[in-house]
Write a protein that holds these residues in place. Structure first.
Motif, PDB file in Angstrom:
ATOM      1  N   LEU B 128     -70.201   4.423   7.025  1.00  0.00           N
ATOM      2  CA  LEU B 128     -68.820   4.018   6.179  1.00  0.00           C
ATOM      3  C   LEU B 128     -68.917   2.304   6.612  1.00  0.00           C
ATOM      4  O   LEU B 128     -68.472   1.569   5.381  1.00  0.00           O
ATOM      5  N   LYS B 129     -70.107   1.491   6.502  1.00  0.00           N
ATOM      6  CA  LYS B 129     -70.932   0.353   7.080  1.00  0.00           C
ATOM      7  C   LYS B 129     -71.432   1.062   5.126  1.00  0.00           C
ATOM      8  O   LYS B 129     -71.196  -0.439   4.753  1.00  0.00           O
ATOM      9  N   ARG B 246     -62.600   4.811   6.896  1.00  0.00           N
ATOM     10  CA  ARG B 246     -61.945   5.270   7.746  1.00  0.00           C
ATOM     11  C   ARG B 246     -63.628   6.335   8.150  1.00  0.00           C
ATOM     12  O   ARG B 246     -64.250   7.084   7.266  1.00  0.00           O
ATOM     13  N   ALA B 247     -64.202   6.690   9.337  1.00  0.00           N
ATOM     14  CA  ALA B 247     -65.184   7.304   9.927  1.00  0.00           C
ATOM     15  C   ALA B 247     -64.276   8.011  10.982  1.00  0.00           C
ATOM     16  O   ALA B 247     -63.979   7.335  12.090  1.00  0.00           O
ATOM     17  N   ASP B 248     -64.230   9.614  10.486  1.00  0.00           N
ATOM     18  CA  ASP B 248     -63.728   9.655  11.521  1.00  0.00           C
ATOM     19  C   ASP B 248     -64.495  11.209  12.492  1.00  0.00           C
ATOM     20  O   ASP B 248     -65.085  11.284  12.784  1.00  0.00           O
ATOM     21  N   ASN B 249     -63.563  11.840  13.674  1.00  0.00           N
ATOM     22  CA  ASN B 249     -64.532  12.572  14.192  1.00  0.00           C
ATOM     23  C   ASN B 249     -64.997  13.259  13.966  1.00  0.00           C
ATOM     24  O   ASN B 249     -64.668  13.872  13.057  1.00  0.00           O
ATOM     25  N   VAL B 250     -66.206  14.362  14.730  1.00  0.00           N
ATOM     26  CA  VAL B 250     -66.988  15.519  14.824  1.00  0.00           C
ATOM     27  C   VAL B 250     -66.940  16.613  15.044  1.00  0.00           C
ATOM     28  O   VAL B 250     -66.776  16.293  16.492  1.00  0.00           O
TER      29      VAL B 250
ATOM     30  N   VAL D 255     -66.141  10.288   6.707  1.00  0.00           N
ATOM     31  CA  VAL D 255     -66.028   8.796   6.163  1.00  0.00           C
ATOM     32  C   VAL D 255     -64.963   9.444   4.985  1.00  0.00           C
ATOM     33  O   VAL D 255     -65.242   9.745   4.095  1.00  0.00           O
ATOM     34  N   GLN D 256     -64.284   9.304   5.040  1.00  0.00           N
ATOM     35  CA  GLN D 256     -63.142   8.541   3.560  1.00  0.00           C
ATOM     36  C   GLN D 256     -62.742   7.037   3.590  1.00  0.00           C
ATOM     37  O   GLN D 256     -62.058   6.104   4.237  1.00  0.00           O
ATOM     38  N   VAL D 257     -62.366   6.858   1.742  1.00  0.00           N
ATOM     39  CA  VAL D 257     -62.300   5.517   1.609  1.00  0.00           C
ATOM     40  C   VAL D 257     -60.648   5.717   1.678  1.00  0.00           C
ATOM     41  O   VAL D 257     -60.514   6.882  -0.063  1.00  0.00           O
ATOM     42  N   PHE D 258     -59.633   5.256   1.458  1.00  0.00           N
ATOM     43  CA  PHE D 258     -58.945   5.398   0.991  1.00  0.00           C
ATOM     44  C   PHE D 258     -58.200   3.799  -0.205  1.00  0.00           C
ATOM     45  O   PHE D 258     -58.378   2.390   0.095  1.00  0.00           O
ATOM     46  N   GLY D 259     -58.258   4.079  -1.428  1.00  0.00           N
ATOM     47  CA  GLY D 259     -57.927   2.924  -2.137  1.00  0.00           C
ATOM     48  C   GLY D 259     -56.161   3.688  -3.020  1.00  0.00           C
ATOM     49  O   GLY D 259     -55.749   4.088  -2.681  1.00  0.00           O
ATOM     50  N   GLU D 260     -56.284   2.066  -4.353  1.00  0.00           N
ATOM     51  CA  GLU D 260     -54.774   2.419  -4.864  1.00  0.00           C
ATOM     52  C   GLU D 260     -54.282   4.217  -4.748  1.00  0.00           C
ATOM     53  O   GLU D 260     -53.468   4.363  -4.992  1.00  0.00           O
ATOM     54  N   GLY D 261     -55.158   4.629  -5.244  1.00  0.00           N
ATOM     55  CA  GLY D 261     -55.036   6.215  -6.032  1.00  0.00           C
ATOM     56  C   GLY D 261     -55.328   7.390  -4.906  1.00  0.00           C
ATOM     57  O   GLY D 261     -55.283   8.968  -5.081  1.00  0.00           O
ATOM     58  N   GLY D 262     -55.368   7.160  -3.851  1.00  0.00           N
ATOM     59  CA  GLY D 262     -55.352   8.436  -2.806  1.00  0.00           C
ATOM     60  C   GLY D 262     -56.871   7.918  -1.994  1.00  0.00           C
ATOM     61  O   GLY D 262     -57.248   6.932  -1.989  1.00  0.00           O
ATOM     62  N   ALA D 263     -57.231   8.776  -0.908  1.00  0.00           N
ATOM     63  CA  ALA D 263     -57.891   8.863  -0.081  1.00  0.00           C
ATOM     64  C   ALA D 263     -59.248  10.051  -0.970  1.00  0.00           C
ATOM     65  O   ALA D 263     -59.497  10.748  -1.569  1.00  0.00           O
ATOM     66  N   GLY D 264     -60.261   9.549  -0.882  1.00  0.00           N
ATOM     67  CA  GLY D 264     -61.605  10.332  -0.977  1.00  0.00           C
ATOM     68  C   GLY D 264     -62.352  10.542  -0.016  1.00  0.00           C
ATOM     69  O   GLY D 264     -62.760   9.549   0.655  1.00  0.00           O
TER      70      GLY D 264
END
Lengths: 325, 325, 325, 325
Positions: B128-129, B246-250, D255-264
């Motif tokens: 995440l960082k 976002r970092a989600d749960n494991v 980790v998920q990254v959210f941007g204009e195009g959706g979440a990666g």
């Protein structure tokens, strides 16, 4: 506003009636059904007149006809409507009998006939197709189509359904052709009766895997079962040279419940009329486009091709041998 | 190979002993613990000698010391080790008392002391960082840290824990400082006793929300509860000017079970020693780097800063007023 | 069939007109708008007459009135319609001014007035509420409401919006009251201007965190920003004594694209009229139920209570102090 | 503590050496490899002696032998170790040649030989199996195994690999047998060369779909490709009479990254030694259990059965015909 007539006031006819009546570019101008009560009730709901088929076909102000009657009348009504100069929106399948379907070639090949395979109009499958067409994940190499019903139909339905491959998998054969972008050269199918012995007694199967291979070697697996045990499972995975794209199931809501045992998602959207409600609306949009001059994106020839695959799969599952097309 | 000594053969000490012993650049050269049986059993497991603290500090061949003893000894042992010329790996927190912690400034400020806040070394939070630092989603504006325990500790533990903010949220205060990249100017905390009335009787809370505001207006919310009812909930959402990460749960496994009611995922990884096993290994990696000359990425000053936030939050939750730093 | 009149032919009025016109138990019998062209165009679309407000209120055959006019007229038209014996469907908010809203208590308290907070009718939030009400995860203890807009409105809109708390968070205050099942006793809000300096010049904030505390100690955090950078983020997490339930965002499709870097999901459904399309339909269903004798599930008093929270949050964010209600 | 010897100090041998050396119930007592440098380096790392095969087999204090040498020596070394009274941990496959593998039946059938199919020990697949065995979703009816490599091996490797079905799909054949709980009666495979023409020139395929059918009609589809374009895709879906259970891929982080195009989401865990690291540890656990008296859960007969399926699939893909077993 184009004027259209609906033939067939049954379950699927009612869906199309609603979508046509609410469409900004269409007017539902006639409802036709041999069962007077059905025709009357639907016509009243949308403030349209009940008319006879002959009357509708003879009426030059009617631009298009929706054929949503019983399967064995699809060909006849479509041909008559085409001959009367109407654009046709024909429910799938084109017919249950391949020979008969092919015999209509002279009358229907290239006609202004839209064969309504609803999955092509599902927003999720359309989004999947769009991602493939964009090209960012390369060209398609193989395909996995999963199409499972929540629960088996009664044996009485199975008996007249044409069998699992013509009744259920017909959609998947069309999807395969649409997404692979190439004709299928070989079909191999394995079927079993694992769900309901009554289905087996009727000579049909309730669980099947079908493998399609195109001339260039692209592969497609279709998975079908009449009863999934977990809902209406409608998924596609397309494997391309630089990635994969998947269209997943649609859930009743985005809710998840977390407890000691983990998180539970909501149920799959299980009734096909709900699952494909937007697809039916988009079908009507496409018909409005056709009435405005567009070419049908899927027509008679696609219906025959899907039926040929269904017949090949049926044969393969009985003989255990590959069928070459 | 750097030689290191471990002070403290308790639960967390055993984790560090294993990671040190298996580390390719470290040798576990001594185990120190006032309880002889604990020291012996751990030393035997990793084939290391039991030694006294004085002996270890006087031994010039010992390069580093891991301080994993009880919290009230962290400062003393760290100072003594630093004065003996050792690099120090000190378990969090630096101390429970802010005044006392601050009084060690002369001895520890800028010392070669690594304060082991494990969440900074979790692969998910590090990823995440990294995404934030890459800059593709702009600069951070706000933060949501969720840190809930599966079940409350016994009241006897709560009584000596320093309270929810110093005991649990101390991790989250450090994460907030690490991710916001800016010091906190205001703290406001709301606490309730909703889980166990015994905790309330001890003057503590078991459920809290803390809001931090930096000088430039960045906002951070920390959510804590002593009992989640659904496992060890360890999540972070960082909101930036052009997106969110976002970092989600494991989870225990990737398994999902689909039935009529929907799909169930597996349980959260619930025991902190499992959830942060890789973080502890990466802490040891960092200590090996420090012994090879690297600067500690987190040290005494960070420990004091996190403690100051915990003390401010404790105060705010009691007075209901904002605490300015 | 109940006959209803629509006051206000703007953006939201058009949505309600469509849903009323298509509703099986309602007839759209009048469209009222001071701008003749707007009224005409909408009336024509649904085959309804344009009428004056006086005419509608005097017409005993009109059973209900939808007040979708500008915010400053909500109270006046609602009162007049109630006095004329009509059931009222009033768009949120009840008003922007708390004193003024309260002064209508005599006229509106207990009236047959449905205040249309759309989020209460969203299928996902309703499913979340249903899971809580079932009781299988115990009783609610705390709440996290995330409500972020994709992009900030123009400063001209902000200037007359009443500020972030009355304009955006008003929905969230209503959701908090609905889900917590208990009145809020304390409000604390922190706001910053991080997105658009013009918003700050107007004395407003564009990023905020609000913490609500009920009398029994339940906690709720509301997160708002005028610009998320990743779409229309509408989520709720409800933490209960034996678990958690979450309603997540709605995506444009179920498609995921897998490449070397991982899997990409589709975009959030970003336009509020799409995101809450089904909620607006369900609002109309509820109004049909009210016209058939049901009590409004949310009314004048709820509108005042949400507005009181918005005013308290606005005050808290300016003073930095807790506001007790 | 059981003493074990390792034969083969290559890539997979090094994994087993580490897991054996760190195992609390095992001692790595010998490393055997014809390449002296490899043996020396590995032996030094874990403080074990380099010894000759003869020496090890003659040493009565050695309880078990890990055979991690080249595939063509698996049978010979396993037989010799069994004859010397050792328990054997043999890497998969048992051999590349079915006739040769079968000819070892007298020597190996029922021997204390553990054939190390790693996927059986993956926590995710074990969790999937456990859910099936619990019975809450009924009995298994069909199976979908997806097993795709990130990138194709060099042609030089392909040339000696035995072909896709023996080299890659061998794992999947074993998983199918393990999960279906019934022997396969029919095999049909379709293969194509879509990834690398060099592979085709060697007479092999790089993309395949295999369908297995058991005597009772259960169906299994195995999907393989040498190059996925999106990482190491290792998934299983098991369809049962009352539901479905899926084991999904393992990601690098949550980790998920959210941007204009959706979440990666993050990338798939792509290197097999990472993806199956825990499986290798659990294999060693099982070997420790065997040394303590447990029966191997998977052995010589399973190796032969999987090889027979691989040979049948190879044949089917060449002839296009179903192979009955």
């Amino acid at each position: 506003m184009s004027k259209i007539a609906l033939i067939g006031a049954g379950r699927i006819g009612r869906i199309h009636a609603r979508n046509a009546a609410l469409h900004p570019r269409l007017t539902l101008a006639a409802v036709v059904d041999p069962v007077a009560a059905s025709a009357e009730s639907l016509a009243t709901e949308w403030n349209a007149p009940v008319r006879s088929l002959e009357d509708v076909l003879a009426d030059g102000s009617i631009d298009g006809v929706i054929v949503a009657s019983s399967t064995d009348t699809h060909l006849e009504y479509s041909i008559r409507a085409v001959q009367a100069g109407k654009a046709v929106f024909c429910e799938k399948p084109i017919d249950q009998d391949l020979q008969r379907a092919r015999s209509a070639a002279d009358a229907l090949k290239g006609a202004r006939l839209f064969l309504a395979f609803n999955r092509r109009f599902d927003p999720n499958f359309q989004a999947l197709k769009a991602r493939l067409d964009e090209g960012s994940i390369g060209h398609i190499e193989s395909l996995q189509i999963t199409s499972n019903d929540p629960a088996p139909p009664p044996p009485s339905y199975v008996a007249v359904s044409g069998g699992l491959f013509k009744d259920m998998a017909i959609h998947d054969f069309d999807m395969a052709r649409w997404l692979l972008g190439e004709e299928v050269a070989e079909v191999w199918a394995a079927g079993s009766c694992l769900v309901d012995p009554e289905i087996g007694k009727l000579g049909d199967v309730d669980t099947a895997r079908t493998v399609l291979k195109t001339g260039s070697g692209k592969l497609c697996v279709i998975s079908n079962t009449r009863r999934s045990g977990y809902g209406y499972d409608q998924r596609i995975e397309a494997y391309a040279s630089a990635g994969m794209v998947r269209a997943d199931n649609v859930l009743e809501s985005t809710v998840q419940v977390f407890g000691e045992g983990g998180a539970g998602s909501d149920r799959l959207q299980n009734f096909f009329l709900d699952r494909y409600a937007e697809a039916y609306r988009r079908e009507m949009d496409h018909f409005a486009d056709i009435l405005a001059g567009a070419m049908p994106s899927v027509g008679y020839a696609d219906g025959v091709a899907a039926l040929a695959l269904a017949e090949a799969a049926t044969l393969s599952s009985k003989t255990g041998e590959v069928v070459k097309l």
